[in-house]
Design a protein around this motif. Sequence first.
Motif, PDB file in Angstrom:
ATOM      1  N   MET A   1       9.484 110.135 -10.752  1.00  0.00           N
ATOM      2  CA  MET A   1       9.049 108.809 -11.141  1.00  0.00           C
ATOM      3  C   MET A   1       7.726 108.552 -10.413  1.00  0.00           C
ATOM      4  SD  MET A   1      11.164 105.179 -10.671  1.00  0.00           S
ATOM      5  CE  MET A   1      12.686 106.059 -10.677  1.00  0.00           C
ATOM      6  N   SER A   2       6.735 108.104 -11.159  1.00  0.00           N
ATOM      7  CA  SER A   2       5.429 107.848 -10.552  1.00  0.00           C
ATOM      8  C   SER A   2       5.487 106.616  -9.645  1.00  0.00           C
ATOM      9  CB  SER A   2       4.371 107.638 -11.635  1.00  0.00           C
ATOM     10  OG  SER A   2       4.528 106.377 -12.255  1.00  0.00           O
ATOM     11  N   ASP A   3       4.553 106.558  -8.706  1.00  0.00           N
ATOM     12  CA  ASP A   3       4.485 105.403  -7.804  1.00  0.00           C
ATOM     13  C   ASP A   3       4.281 104.111  -8.579  1.00  0.00           C
ATOM     14  OD1 ASP A   3       4.834 106.986  -5.581  1.00  0.00           O
ATOM     15  OD2 ASP A   3       2.713 107.035  -5.047  1.00  0.00           O
ATOM     16  N   GLU A   4       3.475 104.167  -9.635  1.00  0.00           N
ATOM     17  CA  GLU A   4       3.195 102.979 -10.450  1.00  0.00           C
ATOM     18  C   GLU A   4       4.467 102.450 -11.105  1.00  0.00           C
ATOM     19  OE1 GLU A   4       0.817 102.022 -14.545  1.00  0.00           O
ATOM     20  OE2 GLU A   4      -0.210 103.298 -13.098  1.00  0.00           O
ATOM     21  N   ILE A   5       5.257 103.352 -11.682  1.00  0.00           N
ATOM     22  CA  ILE A   5       6.505 102.936 -12.332  1.00  0.00           C
ATOM     23  C   ILE A   5       7.491 102.424 -11.289  1.00  0.00           C
ATOM     24  CG2 ILE A   5       8.526 103.761 -13.609  1.00  0.00           C
ATOM     25  CD1 ILE A   5       6.603 105.578 -15.181  1.00  0.00           C
ATOM     26  N   MET A   6       7.568 103.109 -10.158  1.00  0.00           N
ATOM     27  CA  MET A   6       8.470 102.680  -9.076  1.00  0.00           C
ATOM     28  C   MET A   6       8.116 101.268  -8.606  1.00  0.00           C
ATOM     29  SD  MET A   6      11.031 103.493  -7.318  1.00  0.00           S
ATOM     30  CE  MET A   6      11.752 104.053  -5.818  1.00  0.00           C
ATOM     31  N   LYS A   7       6.830 100.990  -8.435  1.00  0.00           N
ATOM     32  CA  LYS A   7       6.393  99.654  -8.011  1.00  0.00           C
ATOM     33  C   LYS A   7       6.746  98.610  -9.054  1.00  0.00           C
ATOM     34  CE  LYS A   7       2.595 101.148  -5.063  1.00  0.00           C
ATOM     35  NZ  LYS A   7       1.143 101.226  -4.904  1.00  0.00           N
ATOM     36  N   ARG A   8       6.516  98.935 -10.331  1.00  0.00           N
ATOM     37  CA  ARG A   8       6.812  97.978 -11.410  1.00  0.00           C
ATOM     38  C   ARG A   8       8.310  97.677 -11.451  1.00  0.00           C
ATOM     39  NH1 ARG A   8       6.047  94.667 -15.379  1.00  0.00           N
ATOM     40  NH2 ARG A   8       6.862  95.011 -17.469  1.00  0.00           N
TER      41      ARG A   8
ATOM     42  N   THR B   1      19.406 110.930 -16.569  1.00  0.00           N
ATOM     43  CA  THR B   1      18.326 111.311 -17.469  1.00  0.00           C
ATOM     44  C   THR B   1      17.011 111.265 -16.684  1.00  0.00           C
ATOM     45  OG1 THR B   1      17.811 109.054 -18.172  1.00  0.00           O
ATOM     46  CG2 THR B   1      19.576 110.203 -19.380  1.00  0.00           C
ATOM     47  N   GLU B   2      15.924 111.469 -17.350  1.00  0.00           N
ATOM     48  CA  GLU B   2      14.610 111.370 -16.725  1.00  0.00           C
ATOM     49  C   GLU B   2      14.002 109.975 -16.912  1.00  0.00           C
ATOM     50  OE1 GLU B   2      13.073 113.757 -14.841  1.00  0.00           O
ATOM     51  OE2 GLU B   2      14.994 114.797 -15.024  1.00  0.00           O
ATOM     52  N   THR B   3      14.783 109.043 -17.469  1.00  0.00           N
ATOM     53  CA  THR B   3      14.288 107.713 -17.789  1.00  0.00           C
ATOM     54  C   THR B   3      14.446 106.760 -16.613  1.00  0.00           C
ATOM     55  OG1 THR B   3      14.940 108.069 -20.089  1.00  0.00           O
ATOM     56  CG2 THR B   3      14.451 105.801 -19.426  1.00  0.00           C
ATOM     57  N   PRO B   4      13.340 106.275 -16.041  1.00  0.00           N
ATOM     58  CA  PRO B   4      13.431 105.299 -14.952  1.00  0.00           C
ATOM     59  C   PRO B   4      13.969 103.961 -15.479  1.00  0.00           C
ATOM     60  CG  PRO B   4      11.171 106.123 -15.211  1.00  0.00           C
ATOM     61  CD  PRO B   4      11.966 106.624 -16.357  1.00  0.00           C
TER      62      PRO B   4
END
Length: 85
Positions: A1-8, A41-44
């Motif tokens: 999971m990218s940092d951007e997605i994690m922050k969001r 899954t790979e879906t955050p």
Amino acid sequence: MSDEIMKRLTSLQTKYSDQLMTYPNVIGTGVGLAMKNGVYTETPAVVVMVVVKLPESQLAPGDVLPRDLEGERVDVQQTGTFEAQ
């Protein structure tokens, strides 16, 4: 999971956690990967933890958790209860 997605997702979890915790059976919220058929899954997603996951047909309309928050997936995961050791 990218940092951007994690922050969001963390921001959404923080913003909506109190509201999500008012639903019956909910015992926690977090950020993680969605599950399908018991496999990650790979879906955050914003994860909503419940004692027992019930079919939507067994819930009152007002007790159904949202499927997304501001366009980001919400995944309901059965965790059972938590106890301090």
